[in-house]
Design a protein around this motif. Structure first.
Motif, PDB file in Angstrom:
ATOM      1  N   GLN A 164      33.462  66.335  16.223  1.00  0.00           N
ATOM      2  CA  GLN A 164      33.522  65.953  14.808  1.00  0.00           C
ATOM      3  C   GLN A 164      34.073  67.086  13.947  1.00  0.00           C
ATOM      4  O   GLN A 164      34.877  66.844  13.038  1.00  0.00           O
ATOM      5  N   ARG A 165      33.649  68.305  14.241  1.00  0.00           N
ATOM      6  CA  ARG A 165      34.089  69.455  13.449  1.00  0.00           C
ATOM      7  C   ARG A 165      35.597  69.679  13.593  1.00  0.00           C
ATOM      8  O   ARG A 165      36.303  69.923  12.614  1.00  0.00           O
ATOM      9  N   LEU A 166      36.085  69.585  14.819  1.00  0.00           N
ATOM     10  CA  LEU A 166      37.515  69.788  15.051  1.00  0.00           C
ATOM     11  C   LEU A 166      38.330  68.569  14.619  1.00  0.00           C
ATOM     12  O   LEU A 166      39.379  68.705  13.993  1.00  0.00           O
ATOM     13  N   GLY A 167      37.832  67.377  14.943  1.00  0.00           N
ATOM     14  CA  GLY A 167      38.565  66.163  14.602  1.00  0.00           C
ATOM     15  C   GLY A 167      38.600  65.872  13.115  1.00  0.00           C
ATOM     16  O   GLY A 167      39.544  65.234  12.618  1.00  0.00           O
ATOM     17  N   GLY A 168      37.595  66.336  12.389  1.00  0.00           N
ATOM     18  CA  GLY A 168      37.536  66.084  10.958  1.00  0.00           C
ATOM     19  C   GLY A 168      37.708  67.338  10.128  1.00  0.00           C
ATOM     20  O   GLY A 168      37.365  67.356   8.943  1.00  0.00           O
ATOM     21  N   GLY A 169      38.232  68.404  10.735  1.00  0.00           N
ATOM     22  CA  GLY A 169      38.369  69.684  10.037  1.00  0.00           C
ATOM     23  C   GLY A 169      39.727  69.879   9.410  1.00  0.00           C
ATOM     24  O   GLY A 169      40.212  69.031   8.666  1.00  0.00           O
TER      25      GLY A 169
ATOM     26  N   ALA B  97      26.816  52.817  27.661  1.00  0.00           N
ATOM     27  CA  ALA B  97      26.225  53.855  26.809  1.00  0.00           C
ATOM     28  C   ALA B  97      27.255  54.936  26.496  1.00  0.00           C
ATOM     29  O   ALA B  97      27.321  55.439  25.365  1.00  0.00           O
ATOM     30  N   TRP B  98      28.063  55.297  27.507  1.00  0.00           N
ATOM     31  CA  TRP B  98      29.106  56.305  27.304  1.00  0.00           C
ATOM     32  C   TRP B  98      30.104  55.833  26.242  1.00  0.00           C
ATOM     33  O   TRP B  98      30.441  56.583  25.316  1.00  0.00           O
ATOM     34  N   LEU B  99      30.561  54.606  26.367  1.00  0.00           N
ATOM     35  CA  LEU B  99      31.550  54.088  25.423  1.00  0.00           C
ATOM     36  C   LEU B  99      30.969  53.997  24.012  1.00  0.00           C
ATOM     37  O   LEU B  99      31.656  54.307  23.027  1.00  0.00           O
ATOM     38  N   LYS B 100      29.706  53.614  23.909  1.00  0.00           N
ATOM     39  CA  LYS B 100      29.063  53.523  22.599  1.00  0.00           C
ATOM     40  C   LYS B 100      28.991  54.897  21.936  1.00  0.00           C
ATOM     41  O   LYS B 100      29.282  55.046  20.742  1.00  0.00           O
ATOM     42  N   GLN B 101      28.617  55.912  22.697  1.00  0.00           N
ATOM     43  CA  GLN B 101      28.515  57.273  22.167  1.00  0.00           C
ATOM     44  C   GLN B 101      29.874  57.803  21.742  1.00  0.00           C
ATOM     45  O   GLN B 101      30.033  58.360  20.652  1.00  0.00           O
ATOM     46  N   VAL B 102      30.877  57.631  22.591  1.00  0.00           N
ATOM     47  CA  VAL B 102      32.213  58.129  22.286  1.00  0.00           C
ATOM     48  C   VAL B 102      32.799  57.387  21.088  1.00  0.00           C
ATOM     49  O   VAL B 102      33.379  58.006  20.183  1.00  0.00           O
ATOM     50  N   SER B 103      32.629  56.074  21.054  1.00  0.00           N
ATOM     51  CA  SER B 103      33.173  55.279  19.948  1.00  0.00           C
ATOM     52  C   SER B 103      32.568  55.699  18.615  1.00  0.00           C
ATOM     53  O   SER B 103      33.283  55.846  17.613  1.00  0.00           O
ATOM     54  N   ALA B 104      31.247  55.889  18.592  1.00  0.00           N
ATOM     55  CA  ALA B 104      30.571  56.263  17.345  1.00  0.00           C
ATOM     56  C   ALA B 104      31.013  57.649  16.871  1.00  0.00           C
ATOM     57  O   ALA B 104      31.239  57.865  15.675  1.00  0.00           O
TER      58      ALA B 104
ATOM     59  N   LEU C  76      40.417  55.588  19.214  1.00  0.00           N
ATOM     60  CA  LEU C  76      39.845  55.410  20.539  1.00  0.00           C
ATOM     61  C   LEU C  76      40.903  54.790  21.456  1.00  0.00           C
ATOM     62  O   LEU C  76      41.357  53.676  21.223  1.00  0.00           O
ATOM     63  N   PRO C  77      41.327  55.506  22.497  1.00  0.00           N
ATOM     64  CA  PRO C  77      42.327  54.937  23.404  1.00  0.00           C
ATOM     65  C   PRO C  77      41.784  53.717  24.140  1.00  0.00           C
ATOM     66  O   PRO C  77      40.571  53.508  24.220  1.00  0.00           O
ATOM     67  N   LYS C  78      42.685  52.909  24.689  1.00  0.00           N
ATOM     68  CA  LYS C  78      42.230  51.780  25.491  1.00  0.00           C
ATOM     69  C   LYS C  78      41.600  52.308  26.773  1.00  0.00           C
ATOM     70  O   LYS C  78      41.863  53.446  27.193  1.00  0.00           O
ATOM     71  N   ALA C  79      40.774  51.481  27.403  1.00  0.00           N
ATOM     72  CA  ALA C  79      40.035  51.915  28.585  1.00  0.00           C
ATOM     73  C   ALA C  79      40.968  52.455  29.662  1.00  0.00           C
ATOM     74  O   ALA C  79      42.036  51.890  29.921  1.00  0.00           O
ATOM     75  N   ALA C  80      40.575  53.546  30.277  1.00  0.00           N
ATOM     76  CA  ALA C  80      41.375  54.156  31.337  1.00  0.00           C
ATOM     77  C   ALA C  80      41.357  53.276  32.585  1.00  0.00           C
ATOM     78  O   ALA C  80      40.378  52.559  32.845  1.00  0.00           O
ATOM     79  N   SER C  81      42.420  53.354  33.372  1.00  0.00           N
ATOM     80  CA  SER C  81      42.548  52.551  34.591  1.00  0.00           C
ATOM     81  C   SER C  81      42.400  53.431  35.829  1.00  0.00           C
ATOM     82  O   SER C  81      42.720  54.622  35.803  1.00  0.00           O
ATOM     83  N   HIS C  82      41.957  52.826  36.916  1.00  0.00           N
ATOM     84  CA  HIS C  82      41.858  53.547  38.182  1.00  0.00           C
ATOM     85  C   HIS C  82      43.246  53.974  38.651  1.00  0.00           C
ATOM     86  O   HIS C  82      44.235  53.273  38.436  1.00  0.00           O
ATOM     87  N   PHE C  83      43.307  55.135  39.274  1.00  0.00           N
ATOM     88  CA  PHE C  83      44.559  55.593  39.864  1.00  0.00           C
ATOM     89  C   PHE C  83      44.244  56.224  41.212  1.00  0.00           C
ATOM     90  O   PHE C  83      43.140  56.071  41.733  1.00  0.00           O
ATOM     91  N   TYR C  84      45.206  56.880  41.821  1.00  0.00           N
ATOM     92  CA  TYR C  84      45.082  57.244  43.233  1.00  0.00           C
ATOM     93  C   TYR C  84      44.056  58.328  43.522  1.00  0.00           C
ATOM     94  O   TYR C  84      43.602  58.463  44.660  1.00  0.00           O
TER      95      TYR C  84
END
Length: 252
Positions: free
Chosen positions: A145-150, A197-204, A213-221
């Motif tokens: 928050q400090r860096l993103g809103g600074g 719970a992770w998504l809720k915390q990050v989103s808030a 908020l980027p779209k959900a990450a996808s599986h890769f190799y």
């Protein structure tokens, strides 16, 4: 559940804490302020202590003569089961704190469930760790928050850090079939609940300072759970393991 189901889960917890703690300790002598250096080292030491607890339990289940130190310093890269996120380089301070925040939000959600585990050993380790990680999460979310809103500079650095790390968050919102079975047995954390719970915390946290908020990450190799790591883990282990491998019989 037999021990062969539990061992990879304990390694996921222990290896992730160990590698993230090692990354934080790389800031020693390089942090932007003395107060921050002390805070980073304290968080890093918390994680190393937690890793030892998980690896001690793992060593007992393996019962092959290895102890926690041997598991930490005598395994090769492909035997590690840490999250891909934690092995990524520190980058600048925005990258470090974004990575810490993503990990803390996952770690906190996992420990909340593990503190109620039917396995008394897991419940005890998790309950102790949860007290520390509650502070870790508060601190890292405040830094986002400090860096993103600074200032404009700090915001741009956080905006650059998020996409750099985001693809690795796929492992924070999903789990293996083994983890699902452990959750159903009342031993492990439910990956679906943890992911929500992770998504809720990050989103808030992002919303509070208008970070997209980027779209959900996808599986890769790559897959940390399967021991298929990025190129960064081998370099980290080469440094971390040098002394105990060079002098295996040394005592302190």
């Amino acid at each position: 559940m037999n021990k062969h189901d539990l061992i990879p889960y304990l390694l996921l917890l222990g290896d992730s804490a160990l590698v993230q703690g090692q990354r934080l300790c790389e800031w020693c002598g390089h942090a932007p302020a003395l107060e921050e250096e002390l805070a980073l080292m304290n968080v890093g030491l918390d994680l190393v202590g937690q890793a030892r607890n998980w690896l001690d339990y793992t060593a007992e289940l393996l019962d092959d003569g290895r102890d926690a130190d041997a598991l930490a310093f005598r395994r090769d890269e492909r035997a590690y089961r840490n999250l891909l996120l934690v092995e990524q380089p520190n980058g600048d301070y925005a990258v470090t704190m974004a990575k810490q925040f993503f990990y803390d939000a996952w770690h906190h959600a996992v420990l909340q469930q593990l503190a109620e585990s039917a396995d008394e050993r897991i419940a005890g380790i998790a309950a102790k760790a949860l007290k520390e990680v509650t502070y870790h999460l508060r601190r890292s979310s405040e830094w986002v928050q400090r860096l993103g809103g600074g200032t404009e500079e700090s915001r741009q650095r956080m905006l650059a850090a998020i996409p750099l790390l985001w693809r690795f968050t796929v492992e924070l919102t999903s789990g293996s079939d083994n983890e699902v079975r452990l959750a159903e047995a009342g031993i492990g954390a439910d990956p679906a609940i943890v992911g929500a719970a992770w998504l809720k915390q990050v989103s808030a946290t992002f919303e509070s300072v208008e970070l997209p908020l980027p779209k959900a990450a996808s599986h890769f190799y790559l897959s940390g759970r399967q021991g298929v790591h990025s190129e960064h883990l081998g370099l980290l282990l080469a440094e971390m393991q040098f002394l105990p491998r060079a002098y295996p019989d040394a005592t302190w």
